[in-house]
Scaffold this motif. Structure first.
Motif, mmCIF file in Angstrom:
data_model
loop_
_atom_site.group_PDB
_atom_site.id
_atom_site.type_symbol
_atom_site.label_atom_id
_atom_site.label_comp_id
_atom_site.label_asym_id
_atom_site.label_seq_id
_atom_site.Cartn_x
_atom_site.Cartn_y
_atom_site.Cartn_z
ATOM 1 N N LEU A 167 0.832 -1.196 0.000
ATOM 2 C CA LEU A 167 0.000 0.000 0.000
ATOM 3 C C LEU A 167 0.868 1.248 0.000
ATOM 4 N N SER A 168 0.375 2.280 -0.641
ATOM 5 C CA SER A 168 1.045 3.579 -0.547
ATOM 6 C C SER A 168 0.714 4.167 0.825
ATOM 7 N N HIS A 169 1.423 5.212 1.203
ATOM 8 C CA HIS A 169 1.151 5.841 2.490
ATOM 9 C C HIS A 169 -0.269 6.382 2.542
ATOM 10 N N LEU A 170 -0.727 6.967 1.452
ATOM 11 C CA LEU A 170 -2.078 7.518 1.419
ATOM 12 C C LEU A 170 -3.131 6.416 1.549
ATOM 13 N N GLN A 171 -2.925 5.307 0.861
ATOM 14 C CA GLN A 171 -3.858 4.182 0.971
ATOM 15 C C GLN A 171 -3.882 3.617 2.391
ATOM 16 N N ALA A 172 -2.716 3.487 3.004
ATOM 17 C CA ALA A 172 -2.636 2.980 4.377
ATOM 18 C C ALA A 172 -3.321 3.937 5.348
ATOM 19 N N LEU A 173 -3.145 5.245 5.130
ATOM 20 C CA LEU A 173 -3.801 6.239 5.972
ATOM 21 C C LEU A 173 -5.319 6.124 5.855
ATOM 22 N N LYS A 174 -5.820 6.022 4.633
ATOM 23 C CA LYS A 174 -7.270 5.894 4.429
ATOM 24 C C LYS A 174 -7.815 4.654 5.124
ATOM 25 N N LEU A 175 -7.126 3.525 4.980
ATOM 26 C CA LEU A 175 -7.568 2.295 5.630
ATOM 27 C C LEU A 175 -7.578 2.428 7.149
ATOM 28 N N SER A 176 -6.547 3.054 7.694
ATOM 29 C CA SER A 176 -6.488 3.194 9.151
ATOM 30 C C SER A 176 -7.580 4.125 9.671
ATOM 31 N N LEU A 177 -7.916 5.166 8.919
ATOM 32 C CA LEU A 177 -8.975 6.083 9.352
ATOM 33 C C LEU A 177 -10.358 5.463 9.239
ATOM 34 N N GLN A 178 -10.498 4.448 8.404
ATOM 35 C CA GLN A 178 -11.782 3.769 8.252
ATOM 36 C C GLN A 178 -11.966 2.635 9.264
ATOM 37 N N ASN A 179 -10.909 2.262 9.955
ATOM 38 C CA ASN A 179 -10.960 1.143 10.892
ATOM 39 C C ASN A 179 -11.422 1.638 12.263
ATOM 40 N N TRP A 180 -12.445 1.004 12.817
ATOM 41 C CA TRP A 180 -12.983 1.413 14.111
ATOM 42 C C TRP A 180 -11.957 1.244 15.227
ATOM 43 N N ARG A 181 -11.032 0.293 15.078
ATOM 44 C CA ARG A 181 -10.023 0.069 16.112
ATOM 45 C C ARG A 181 -9.106 1.288 16.269
ATOM 46 N N THR A 182 -8.817 1.947 15.169
ATOM 47 C CA THR A 182 -7.998 3.154 15.226
ATOM 48 C C THR A 182 -8.665 4.187 16.130
ATOM 49 N N TRP A 183 -9.953 4.382 15.935
ATOM 50 C CA TRP A 183 -10.672 5.378 16.722
ATOM 51 C C TRP A 183 -10.823 4.936 18.175
ATOM 52 N N ALA A 184 -10.959 3.640 18.418
ATOM 53 C CA ALA A 184 -11.011 3.139 19.791
ATOM 54 C C ALA A 184 -9.681 3.399 20.506
ATOM 55 N N PHE A 185 -8.565 3.179 19.796
ATOM 56 C CA PHE A 185 -7.260 3.463 20.376
ATOM 57 C C PHE A 185 -7.074 4.962 20.620
ATOM 58 N N VAL A 186 -7.567 5.796 19.716
ATOM 59 C CA VAL A 186 -7.470 7.246 19.894
ATOM 60 C C VAL A 186 -8.205 7.666 21.156
ATOM 61 N N VAL A 187 -9.428 7.187 21.320
ATOM 62 C CA VAL A 187 -10.217 7.540 22.504
ATOM 63 C C VAL A 187 -9.527 7.014 23.761
ATOM 64 N N GLY A 188 -9.066 5.760 23.724
ATOM 65 C CA GLY A 188 -8.373 5.182 24.880
ATOM 66 C C GLY A 188 -7.122 5.956 25.252
ATOM 67 N N TYR A 189 -6.363 6.329 24.244
ATOM 68 C CA TYR A 189 -5.131 7.094 24.510
ATOM 69 C C TYR A 189 -5.453 8.467 25.092
ATOM 70 N N MET A 190 -6.433 9.130 24.510
ATOM 71 C CA MET A 190 -6.778 10.469 25.001
ATOM 72 C C MET A 190 -7.282 10.410 26.436
ATOM 73 N N VAL A 191 -8.068 9.396 26.763
ATOM 74 C CA VAL A 191 -8.571 9.255 28.135
ATOM 75 C C VAL A 191 -7.416 9.003 29.090
ATOM 76 N N SER A 192 -6.523 8.073 28.716
ATOM 77 C CA SER A 192 -5.396 7.775 29.612
ATOM 78 C C SER A 192 -4.446 8.962 29.711
ATOM 79 N N ASP A 193 -4.273 9.697 28.642
ATOM 80 C CA ASP A 193 -3.400 10.863 28.652
ATOM 81 C C ASP A 193 -3.979 11.974 29.536
ATOM 82 N N CYS A 194 -5.281 12.150 29.455
ATOM 83 C CA CYS A 194 -5.927 13.189 30.271
ATOM 84 C C CYS A 194 -5.907 12.824 31.747
ATOM 85 N N LEU A 195 -5.974 11.539 32.066
ATOM 86 C CA LEU A 195 -5.965 11.114 33.455
ATOM 87 C C LEU A 195 -4.575 11.165 34.059
ATOM 88 N N ALA A 196 -3.550 11.107 33.210
ATOM 89 C CA ALA A 196 -2.171 11.090 33.729
ATOM 90 C C ALA A 196 -1.752 12.437 34.083
#
Length: 192
Positions: free
Chosen positions: A163-192
């Motif tokens: 995959l090109s970088h752009l294709q990989a980026l599009k796939l990652s933004l469409q994956n729900w796991r990416t957004w779950a990790f973003v939310v998890g990271y932001m919550v843990s970062d805010c609590l720290a």
């Protein structure tokens, strides 16, 4: 995406150095708007650092070894936040008014100088990826690659197109796991 094109021993220390220089600049801002602009630049520089460190760690260690290394890295960030307030209080109180510079400005200047200085040292100490690290012998490189490949972490199939970088980026933004990790990271970062 940039880290895959530039060696980690250049990319990560460069981000650190630029972060330090921008932080020093924050100590000399003339107004609040400038401070906000500098903070935005700091955020952009920080955006590549943590993922870069985690990518580098995951390229050297097996799955079972990674969690300990990740936890040490994240714990160091938490500890720096815990002791940062004490150090900041000492700097601000001890240097307030020295050479006509307010204590809060000294905090940015000292923190920036320390980061920029360590970045130069890191550029000499930090290894690149196992396959291209120039500080290893050929045999050491082979062993490092074999360790990782023994778990199938870097094995690619020729059936799957690259995959090109752009294709990989599009796939990652469409994956729900990416957004779950973003939310998890932001919550843990805010609590720290």
């Amino acid at each position: 995406m940039i880290l895959t094109r530039i060696r980690p021993s250049i990319f990560l220390p460069t981000i650190m150095f630029l972060w330090g220089v921008v932080t020093i600049g924050m100590g000399f801002v003339p107004n609040y708007k400038s401070l906000i602009a500098f903070r935005i630049v700091i955020g952009c520089l920080e955006a590549g650092f943590a993922p870069g460190v985690l990518l580098l760690l995951s390229s050297w260690y097996k799955r079972g070894e990674q969690s300990k290394r990740f936890s040490v890295y994240i714990s160091a960030a938490i500890l720096s936040g815990a002791f940062g307030g004490l150090i900041a209080g000492g700097i601000e109180g001890g240097l307030d008014g020295r050479y006509g510079i307010a204590g809060w400005r000294w905090l940015f200047i000292i923190e920036g100088k320390m980061t920029a200085g360590w970045s130069i040292i890191a550029s000499f100490l930090l290894l690149d990826f196992p396959a291209n690290s120039k500080r290893l012998t050929e045999r050491e490189r082979e062993l490092a690659i074999q360790r990782i490949m023994s778990e199938g972490l870097s094995v690619r199939s020729e059936d799957i197109p690259e995959l090109s970088h752009l294709q990989a980026l599009k796939l990652s933004l469409q994956n729900w796991r990416t957004w779950a990790f973003v939310v998890g990271y932001m919550v843990s970062d805010c609590l720290a």
